[in-house]
Scaffold this active site. Structure first.
Site, short mmCIF file in Angstrom:
data_model
loop_
_atom_site.label_atom_id
_atom_site.label_comp_id
_atom_site.label_asym_id
_atom_site.label_seq_id
_atom_site.Cartn_x
_atom_site.Cartn_y
_atom_site.Cartn_z
N ARG A 106 21.69 15.96 13.79
CA ARG A 106 20.93 17.00 12.87
C ARG A 106 21.67 18.22 12.60
NH1 ARG A 106 16.42 20.90 15.43
NH2 ARG A 106 14.89 20.79 13.70
N ASP A 150 1.96 17.87 9.27
CA ASP A 150 1.65 17.57 10.59
C ASP A 150 0.12 17.90 10.94
OD1 ASP A 150 4.59 18.19 11.94
OD2 ASP A 150 4.31 19.07 9.91
N ARG A 165 -1.86 15.08 9.75
CA ARG A 165 -2.06 14.14 10.77
C ARG A 165 -2.83 14.23 11.89
NH1 ARG A 165 4.65 13.49 9.91
NH2 ARG A 165 4.58 11.86 8.34
N HIS A 203 8.11 22.18 11.78
CA HIS A 203 7.90 20.81 11.40
C HIS A 203 8.99 19.78 11.88
CE1 HIS A 203 7.00 17.43 8.96
NE2 HIS A 203 8.14 17.29 8.12
#
Length: 311
Positions: free
Chosen positions: A87, A147, A150, A174
């Site tokens: 990441r 988000d 969703r 996020h």
């Protein structure tokens, strides 16, 4: 509505945003900029040839100087995570891309409102805020808009009620440390927990499973079709319409924290008033002690990443 919107990045997200805007009345002029000239020219041609079905709109493949007088600039540039890539490695790569873009676009469009969509969006919003020299109200990270969408989708399916009747949000990063402040989740003004008593017959909501659904939806979509771009596009286009509206609306966007909930010097999502001048102010929504702690955990996770990147 007459406005000029510049989109930087002609990948799946940037191109889908341009296509969606071309069919709506948000923008009268759209500029697409990408390092891959052939790709962006092809996207523009494909989109432009479908615009005879709406009021006239200008869509061009441009350079940074063509962004002059833009009302909104949307930054989607960056690369997707590769197999075996950490990441941090992904973050540094996309930060380096943003560092190349920022001085060029800010010089061309210093008064524009900027929507940062590139991932990891909270880090990218932080970096852009630090290096752009622009007032913070002009910088809006797309944050947990997706988000929250969703979440509302999941709650709508569970309770069999229209999404527009649901007011529930996702706060924080996020990403994996996001959380749902259930204390503020409402269905037609009624707290989710109280809704059971008023409307018996529903299976009890598994809140942990709902959070997992929110956090893992992106990964599942990527596994199934290779990328996510439809839902985030809808969120970004809605944000554009909010920025061009006559008054502010409430949204979960990522922006710099200045002591709210005891958090400073990091960008993440809480409730904010967003409108024609960008971010007007944050809304100090009451959170439980447990929810404040979750927000702080999210902030610390982001700060740990920021500490490892080269600005």
């Amino acid at each position: 509505m007459s406005s000029k919107i510049t989109i930087i990045g002609a990948g799946s997200v940037g191109s889908t945003i341009a296509y969606t805007l071309s069919g709506e009345d948000i923008a009268s002029e759209i500029v697409m900029i990408d390092i891959n000239k052939e790709k962006v020219e092809g996207e523009v041609m494909d989109i432009e040839q479908g615009t005879c079905f709406r009021d006239p709109v200008s869509i061009v493949a441009g350079e940074y100087e063509d962004a002059k007088d833009s009302d909104i600039v949307i930054i989607t540039s960056g690369i997707a995570r590769k197999p075996g890539q950490t990441r941090i490695e992904l973050t540094q790569t996309n930060v380096n891309i943003l560092k190349q873009i920022t001085p060029e676009i800010v010089k061309a469009a210093p008064k524009a409102l900027y929507i940062i969509v590139s991932n990891p969006v909270d880090i990218m919003t932080y970096v852009f805020t630090k290096i752009s020299g622009l007032p913070e109200n002009q910088i809006i990270g797309s944050g947990t808009i997706l988000d929250s969408a969703r979440l509302r989708c999941g709650l709508s399916e569970h309770f069999k009620v229209a999404q527009r009747n649901i007011h529930a949000y996702v706060f924080g990063e996020h990403g994996d440390t996001s959380f749902i402040p259930w204390s503020a989740a409402r269905i037609a003004g009624v707290n989710v927990d109280d809704y059971y008593e008023m409307m018996p017959g529903f299976e009890k909501l598994d809140k942990e499973a709902m959070l997992t659904y929110v956090q893992k939806s992106g990964g599942k979509i990527i596994a199934n079709k290779g990328a996510t771009f439809y839902a985030v596009t809808r969120g970004v286009c809605k944000l554009c319409s909010i920025l061009m509206a006559a008054s502010e609306s409430v949204s979960t966007v990522s922006s710099m924290m200045h002591g709210e909930y005891g958090i400073e010097d990091v960008c993440l999502s809480t409730l904010a008033l967003v409108g024609p001048k960008g971010i007007h102010s944050k809304i100090p929504m009451t959170l439980t002690d447990e929810e404040v702690e979750k927000l702080k955990i999210s902030a610390e996770a982001l700060k740990a990443v920021i500490a490892q990147i080269e600005l």
